[in-house]
Motif scaffolding. Structure first.
Motif, PDB file in Angstrom:
ATOM      1  N   ALA A 185      38.080  79.637 -25.272  1.00  0.00           N
ATOM      2  CA  ALA A 185      38.473  81.042 -25.442  1.00  0.00           C
ATOM      3  C   ALA A 185      39.021  81.622 -24.142  1.00  0.00           C
ATOM      4  N   GLU A 186      38.421  81.247 -23.031  1.00  0.00           N
ATOM      5  CA  GLU A 186      38.921  81.711 -21.728  1.00  0.00           C
ATOM      6  C   GLU A 186      40.322  81.170 -21.462  1.00  0.00           C
ATOM      7  N   THR A 193      42.798  83.045 -23.724  1.00  0.00           N
ATOM      8  CA  THR A 193      42.999  84.406 -23.218  1.00  0.00           C
ATOM      9  C   THR A 193      43.926  84.401 -22.007  1.00  0.00           C
ATOM     10  N   SER A 194      43.740  83.443 -21.133  1.00  0.00           N
ATOM     11  CA  SER A 194      44.605  83.329 -19.950  1.00  0.00           C
ATOM     12  C   SER A 194      46.034  82.961 -20.337  1.00  0.00           C
ATOM     13  N   LYS A 209      47.769  86.025 -21.834  1.00  0.00           N
ATOM     14  CA  LYS A 209      48.166  86.978 -20.785  1.00  0.00           C
ATOM     15  C   LYS A 209      49.430  86.505 -20.061  1.00  0.00           C
ATOM     16  N   TRP A 226      42.663  86.001 -34.417  1.00  0.00           N
ATOM     17  CA  TRP A 226      42.013  87.215 -33.910  1.00  0.00           C
ATOM     18  C   TRP A 226      42.438  88.432 -34.732  1.00  0.00           C
ATOM     19  N   SER A 244      43.787  96.478 -29.358  1.00  0.00           N
ATOM     20  CA  SER A 244      44.359  95.142 -29.166  1.00  0.00           C
ATOM     21  C   SER A 244      45.538  95.130 -28.207  1.00  0.00           C
ATOM     22  N   GLU A 283      49.729  96.262 -23.082  1.00  0.00           N
ATOM     23  CA  GLU A 283      50.036  94.854 -23.357  1.00  0.00           C
ATOM     24  C   GLU A 283      51.321  94.702 -24.160  1.00  0.00           C
TER      25      GLU A 283
END
Length: 187
Positions: A9-10, A13-14, A17, A65, A95, A101
């Motif tokens: 998940a990390e 997410t990275s 981004k 998600w 979100s 974002e």
């Protein structure tokens, strides 16, 4: 077996981004590795097909998600349509971090990358339209009216994200979300 230092998940997410900020063509493998805290070899171990597989995984991750956090809510017939639209707008606000974002659809549809991800982007946009069409029908619109309003809603969300970034004015996104809610809940 050694535990993974960086959780999936990390990593996702990275990657999200990085792709959001630089787009597909503007993102290098070195930047993707740096953002995840992994070496290029570790990224290739997880994504043997390279950057294209990473971007595709990002789209899948975000689709899941959004399915869980937005579409499930918008399609929940145990709630009134008014509750669904209000909660859905709140989730959209969250979100996109209140307009800070960039949308992944925009980031991965620039240049020739659209050809690589067209099916996933089309599927994602179709889900957005379906969810908002469902709300429109629940609020008494005809199927064709609900379809048009759903398409307009997607255009407003996507367009406001671009204008918000270009003008560096978060109020644009917020105003657009309020207008969408008002349009659906008009007396």
């Amino acid at each position: 077996m050694r535990p993974q230092k960086v959780q999936d998940a990390e990593i996702m997410t990275s990657l999200v981004k990085t792709f959001r900020s630089k787009g597909y063509e503007g993102t290098s493998l070195a930047e993707l590795a740096a953002s995840t805290g992994l070496k290029k070899a570790s990224l290739y171990h997880r994504f043997p097909k390279g950057k294209q597989e990473m971007a595709s995984a990002v789209l899948d991750f975000l689709e899941e998600w959004v399915d869980q956090h937005l579409f499930t809510l918008l399609l929940d017939e145990n709630k009134t349509p008014e509750e669904r639209i209000k909660e859905g707008i709140a989730e959209i606000r969250k979100s996109y971090d209140h307009g800070k974002e960039t949308c992944i659809f925009r980031a991965l549809s620039l240049g020739q990358s659209l050809e690589l991800f067209e099916v996933q982007i089309n599927r994602g946009m179709s889900k957005w339209i379906h969810a908002f069409k469902n709300i429109g029908i629940a609020l008494g619109l005809t199927a064709s009216e609900a379809q048009q309003q759903a398409v307009d809603t997607l255009i407003k969300i996507q367009g406001s994200l671009i204008v918000t970034r270009g003008m560096n004015d978060l109020a644009i996104f917020e105003t657009t979300l309020q207008e969408i809610q008002t349009t659906y809940l008009k007396p």
